[in-house]
Motif scaffolding. Structure first.
Motif, mmCIF file in Angstrom:
data_model
loop_
_atom_site.group_PDB
_atom_site.id
_atom_site.type_symbol
_atom_site.label_atom_id
_atom_site.label_comp_id
_atom_site.label_asym_id
_atom_site.label_seq_id
_atom_site.Cartn_x
_atom_site.Cartn_y
_atom_site.Cartn_z
ATOM 1 N N VAL A 133 48.398 -87.060 64.318
ATOM 2 C CA VAL A 133 48.812 -86.919 65.717
ATOM 3 C C VAL A 133 50.296 -86.551 65.785
ATOM 4 O O VAL A 133 50.707 -85.682 66.569
ATOM 5 C CB VAL A 133 48.540 -88.221 66.493
ATOM 6 C CG1 VAL A 133 49.005 -88.092 67.943
ATOM 7 C CG2 VAL A 133 47.053 -88.569 66.453
ATOM 8 N N TYR A 134 51.092 -87.191 64.942
ATOM 9 C CA TYR A 134 52.533 -86.902 64.885
ATOM 10 C C TYR A 134 52.776 -85.425 64.580
ATOM 11 O O TYR A 134 53.598 -84.767 65.235
ATOM 12 C CB TYR A 134 53.183 -87.783 63.816
ATOM 13 C CG TYR A 134 54.604 -87.404 63.464
ATOM 14 C CD1 TYR A 134 55.670 -87.789 64.272
ATOM 15 C CD2 TYR A 134 54.884 -86.683 62.316
ATOM 16 C CE1 TYR A 134 56.978 -87.455 63.955
ATOM 17 C CE2 TYR A 134 56.187 -86.336 61.977
ATOM 18 C CZ TYR A 134 57.232 -86.729 62.798
ATOM 19 O OH TYR A 134 58.516 -86.390 62.475
ATOM 20 N N ALA A 135 52.045 -84.895 63.601
ATOM 21 C CA ALA A 135 52.227 -83.492 63.218
ATOM 22 C C ALA A 135 51.915 -82.560 64.384
ATOM 23 O O ALA A 135 52.645 -81.603 64.654
ATOM 24 C CB ALA A 135 51.343 -83.160 62.017
ATOM 25 N N ASP A 136 50.818 -82.863 65.121
ATOM 26 C CA ASP A 136 50.447 -82.010 66.248
ATOM 27 C C ASP A 136 51.441 -82.138 67.402
ATOM 28 O O ASP A 136 51.759 -81.144 68.076
ATOM 29 C CB ASP A 136 49.030 -82.351 66.718
ATOM 30 C CG ASP A 136 47.967 -81.760 65.809
ATOM 31 O OD1 ASP A 136 48.311 -80.948 64.943
ATOM 32 O OD2 ASP A 136 46.783 -82.129 65.956
ATOM 33 N N VAL A 137 51.932 -83.356 67.646
ATOM 34 C CA VAL A 137 52.931 -83.533 68.703
ATOM 35 C C VAL A 137 54.200 -82.743 68.367
ATOM 36 O O VAL A 137 54.768 -82.063 69.228
ATOM 37 C CB VAL A 137 53.261 -85.032 68.896
ATOM 38 C CG1 VAL A 137 54.469 -85.200 69.821
ATOM 39 C CG2 VAL A 137 52.070 -85.777 69.485
ATOM 40 N N LYS A 143 48.729 -82.958 73.253
ATOM 41 C CA LYS A 143 49.147 -82.349 74.520
ATOM 42 C C LYS A 143 49.250 -83.399 75.627
ATOM 43 O O LYS A 143 50.206 -83.406 76.418
ATOM 44 C CB LYS A 143 48.141 -81.276 74.938
ATOM 45 C CG LYS A 143 48.240 -79.972 74.160
ATOM 46 C CD LYS A 143 47.206 -78.974 74.679
ATOM 47 C CE LYS A 143 47.297 -77.652 73.930
ATOM 48 N NZ LYS A 143 46.251 -76.685 74.365
ATOM 49 N N GLU A 144 48.254 -84.287 75.694
ATOM 50 C CA GLU A 144 48.257 -85.325 76.731
ATOM 51 C C GLU A 144 49.413 -86.295 76.532
ATOM 52 O O GLU A 144 50.055 -86.725 77.501
ATOM 53 C CB GLU A 144 46.916 -86.073 76.710
ATOM 54 C CG GLU A 144 45.727 -85.232 77.149
ATOM 55 C CD GLU A 144 45.852 -84.791 78.595
ATOM 56 O OE1 GLU A 144 45.872 -85.665 79.461
ATOM 57 O OE2 GLU A 144 45.955 -83.577 78.827
ATOM 58 N N ILE A 145 49.691 -86.652 75.274
ATOM 59 C CA ILE A 145 50.797 -87.579 75.001
ATOM 60 C C ILE A 145 52.120 -86.964 75.426
ATOM 61 O O ILE A 145 52.948 -87.612 76.077
ATOM 62 C CB ILE A 145 50.819 -87.961 73.502
ATOM 63 C CG1 ILE A 145 49.616 -88.847 73.166
ATOM 64 C CG2 ILE A 145 52.117 -88.694 73.154
ATOM 65 C CD1 ILE A 145 49.461 -89.145 71.688
ATOM 66 N N ILE A 146 52.337 -85.702 75.056
ATOM 67 C CA ILE A 146 53.576 -85.028 75.435
ATOM 68 C C ILE A 146 53.705 -84.990 76.960
ATOM 69 O O ILE A 146 54.773 -85.258 77.527
ATOM 70 C CB ILE A 146 53.611 -83.598 74.855
ATOM 71 C CG1 ILE A 146 53.703 -83.649 73.325
ATOM 72 C CG2 ILE A 146 54.804 -82.824 75.413
ATOM 73 C CD1 ILE A 146 53.485 -82.316 72.655
ATOM 74 N N VAL A 178 59.870 -90.202 65.557
ATOM 75 C CA VAL A 178 59.474 -90.536 64.198
ATOM 76 C C VAL A 178 58.168 -91.307 64.306
ATOM 77 O O VAL A 178 57.702 -91.631 65.395
ATOM 78 C CB VAL A 178 60.537 -91.386 63.458
ATOM 79 C CG1 VAL A 178 61.824 -90.614 63.284
ATOM 80 C CG2 VAL A 178 60.803 -92.697 64.208
ATOM 81 N N HIS A 179 57.556 -91.585 63.178
ATOM 82 C CA HIS A 179 56.356 -92.419 63.212
ATOM 83 C C HIS A 179 56.393 -93.401 62.059
ATOM 84 O O HIS A 179 57.027 -93.163 61.022
ATOM 85 C CB HIS A 179 55.079 -91.566 63.154
ATOM 86 C CG HIS A 179 54.747 -91.019 61.799
ATOM 87 N ND1 HIS A 179 54.014 -91.736 60.870
ATOM 88 C CD2 HIS A 179 55.050 -89.846 61.206
ATOM 89 C CE1 HIS A 179 53.877 -91.010 59.769
ATOM 90 N NE2 HIS A 179 54.498 -89.862 59.954
ATOM 91 N N GLY A 195 46.278 -78.949 64.367
ATOM 92 C CA GLY A 195 45.372 -79.957 63.850
ATOM 93 C C GLY A 195 44.301 -80.352 64.835
ATOM 94 O O GLY A 195 44.249 -79.885 65.976
ATOM 95 N N LYS A 196 43.447 -81.285 64.409
ATOM 96 C CA LYS A 196 42.309 -81.676 65.227
ATOM 97 C C LYS A 196 42.685 -82.589 66.385
ATOM 98 O O LYS A 196 41.848 -82.892 67.229
ATOM 99 C CB LYS A 196 41.249 -82.338 64.354
ATOM 100 C CG LYS A 196 41.679 -83.659 63.720
ATOM 101 C CD LYS A 196 40.533 -84.229 62.893
ATOM 102 C CE LYS A 196 40.912 -85.561 62.248
ATOM 103 N NZ LYS A 196 39.806 -86.129 61.463
#
Length: 608
Positions: free
Chosen positions: A73-77, A9-12, A25-26, A2-3
């Motif tokens: 963001v959840y999906a990309d994480v 990446k930074e959050i992880i 979860v979100h 995703g966008k």
């Protein structure tokens, strides 16, 4: 991908890497992590990251507040960290309170979006029926009614999935247990088993499946340890179903239904005792519950009441605070001349209209605590009127303006109900907006001659807040600061345990652990002073604060003291970054060349 791949990446990275993530979860605005070691997460980096509103730690969860686009963001994480709906064993120690709240959040947070969507469909359909746009016998009504009611009717199946994930069991087994409990031929009939006659209906229920899955998860884990690997894939689920479902249907379910009715009766009993007081308390405290991430407890009780066919006052009282918060931010947006505040406040109040207030809370009002309290008072007044008029919600609805359909009651005077709901909002919005509009002033003091002269010169000189030896920012041991991601600045190795104000300004942030303080000058320069490396883990020990958040301070005024020897004896490095957190607003930040520095000396110069 995703966008939001770069942000993900930074959050992880800054929550300690994918290996540090137990589960994720979100909810509407937050990523809710469970981490193996929270000390590996770099809070300050995450808080100051573009795309992140703030970071919260509550109920055993590490919560990264994102905003409205949290699902993407959840999906990309999940993709980048390799997180699936599978299960992992949670070994982290939590208090009983934290375990309960974390469990409630983990079960209900993933489905809140579709739950609200289904409630909105039911609410709007009830509105169209009330207005005579559709009839109950029309095909379109029956179809849309089925769409809106499907989640609620089959709720045990959905909760079977989310609770199985939370309890450490394969989610599809949880779904089948939920489906078995609501199997059509077992609903509302006299069922004689082992001399017992049970007549139960479990469609649209909450507690029966949750309690049954606790038993099922225990059986699942125990059987997986003793059943041979070659046959466990089908033998374990078979035994779990044959043991858990009968016990759930015959024993757990009836007890759970009694508990559900009891919870609803207690809530309604308090409300019945004094609905105005209930309104004041829920309205005033709701946003505090949101901040600490514990609001899901009340939400769960309201959902239980809905599932049992009862209207609830809980969602009625929750309806008001988002409007009060939005009114405060809108008033600030109208009055402020601060470009940065305007940029933050605009999307915050727009988001608040739709009930998502975290951007408004964390980005605008909480740093200016007086206005946050104004919104809480306004919410309490509006919710008190909701209680006074005994206004209930009759079905799940959306957030913010999408919550109106929840008040539609086809057996009551809907027009009168809506009128009183609007009166409650006028009270909440009117107080919050008016008080803020009258009291709000920008932090900048344009009458200060030195500030005006510095502005004309195109620069602002900032004196040192600490006596000590200077060190280049890139030489600091803390990666969060030496990378420059938090802003430009300089490091100081203290030789005296005092922190003083480097300019006339305002305290915008004072960490509860007292190891760090954020200031803004009268000219808008934002400075973060972070005493030591990882000293947050001292939990305030060896630190003392002499100011509080929101205080106006003068140059040279004592802000903090700290015990240098005690901190070093505890094993912590005292390298102290002094950062200009809004350095992107300036052409350059120039550090002093002096190796020895004291509070009367110039430390940094920002070039406009």
């Amino acid at each position: 991908m995703g966008k939001y791949e770069s942000l993900a990446k930074e959050i992880i990275k800054y929550v300690g890497g994918s290996d540090n993530i137990i589960s994720l979860v979100h909810c509407v605005t937050r990523l809710r992590f469970q981490l193996k070691d929270e000390s590996k997460a770099q809070d300050e980096v995450l808080k100051n990251m573009s795309g992140v509103v703030t970071v919260m730690k509550s109920n055993g969860q590490y919560q990264v507040v994102i905003g409205n686009h949290v699902p993407e963001v959840y999906a990309d994480v999940c993709k980048l960290a390799g997180i699936t709906s599978g299960t992992q064993e949670v070994t982290k120690k939590m208090s009983m309170k934290d375990k309960v709240l974390d469990t409630i959040s983990g079960i209900f947070a993933p489905i809140l979006g579709v739950l609200c969507a289904s409630g909105m469909i039911k609410g709007f359909l009830a509105l169209f029926l009330f207005l005579g746009v559709v009839s109950e016998t029309s095909g379109i009504y029956m179809l849309v009614d089925g769409i809106g009611d499907a989640l609620f009717y089959f709720f045990p199946i959905v909760l079977g999935y989310t609770s199985a994930v939370k309890f450490g069991m394969t989610p599809f087994l949880g779904m089948v247990i939920g489906a078995a409990l609501i199997y059509p031929t077992l609903q509302g009939v006299d069922l004689e088993v082992f001399g017992l006659t049970i007549n139960a209906t479990y469609t649209s229920t909450v507690l029966p499946i949750l309690l049954t899955n606790i038993l099922a998860a225990y059986l699942y884990k125990a059987l997986n340890k003793v059943i041979p690997t070659v046959i466990k894939a089908f033998v374990v689920p078979m035994f779990v179903l044959l043991i858990a479902v009968p016990i759930g249907y015959l024993v757990i379910g009836p007890v759970a239904n009694v508990i559900s009715d009891g919870l609803a009766n207690v809530i309604m009993g308090i409300y019945g005792f004094n609905p105005v007081l209930a309104g004041i308390l829920v309205g005033f405290l709701w946003q505090f519950l949101v901040i600490f991430g514990v609001h899901m407890g009340l939400v769960a009780v309201g959902i239980i009441q809905f599932m049992s066919g009862q209207p609830t006052p809980i969602f009625s009282l929750m309806f008001v605070p988002s409007f009060a918060q939005t009114a405060v931010v809108f008033a600030m947006w109208l009055k402020t001349k601060d470009k940065k505040l305007k940029e933050v406040a605009l999307p915050a109040w727009i988001s608040g209209i739709f009930g998502v207030t975290e951007p408004a809370i964390y980005g605008v009002t909480l740093p200016r605590i007086k206005y946050f309290i104004i919104s809480c008072i306004g919410a309490g007044l509006g919710a008190a009127y909701i209680g006074f008029k005994d206004l209930l919600t009759y079905q799940m609805a959306g957030l913010g303006i999408f919550g109106f359909p929840g008040f539609i009651n086809l057996d009551g005077d809907t027009a009168s109900i809506m009128m009183h709901v609007c009166i409650a909002l006028v009270i909440a919005i009117g107080f919050s907006f008016t008080a803020t509009f009258i009291l709000f002033k920008d932090d900048k003091n344009e009458t200060n001659d030195e500030v005006l002269e510095s502005t004309r010169m195109g620069q602002e000189e900032l004196m040192s807040p600490i006596k000590g030896q200077t060190i280049a920012l890139t030489d600091l041991k803390d990666e969060a600061f030496n990378s420059g991601i938090l802003g430009k600045g300089i490091g100081i190795i203290p030789t005296e345990g005092k922190v003083v104000a480097p300019f006339d300004g305002t305290v915008v942030t004072l960490f509860p652990t007292k190891h760090a303080i954020g200031l803004v000058s009268e000219n808008g320069c934002e400075m973060l002073i972070h005493v030591g490396v990882d000293t947050v883990r001292l939990n305030g020990e060896h630190f003392e604060a002499f100011v509080k958040q929101g205080d106006v301070v003068k140059k040279g005024q004592l802000l903090l003291t700290f015990d240098i020897q005690a901190i070093q004896d505890a094993g912590y490095c005292l390298e102290t970054p002094v950062i200009i957190t809004n350095s992107n607003d300036y052409t350059d930040v120039i550090e002093t060349q002096d190796q020895e520095i004291k509070p009367t000396d110039k430390l940094l110069t920002v070039i406009l």
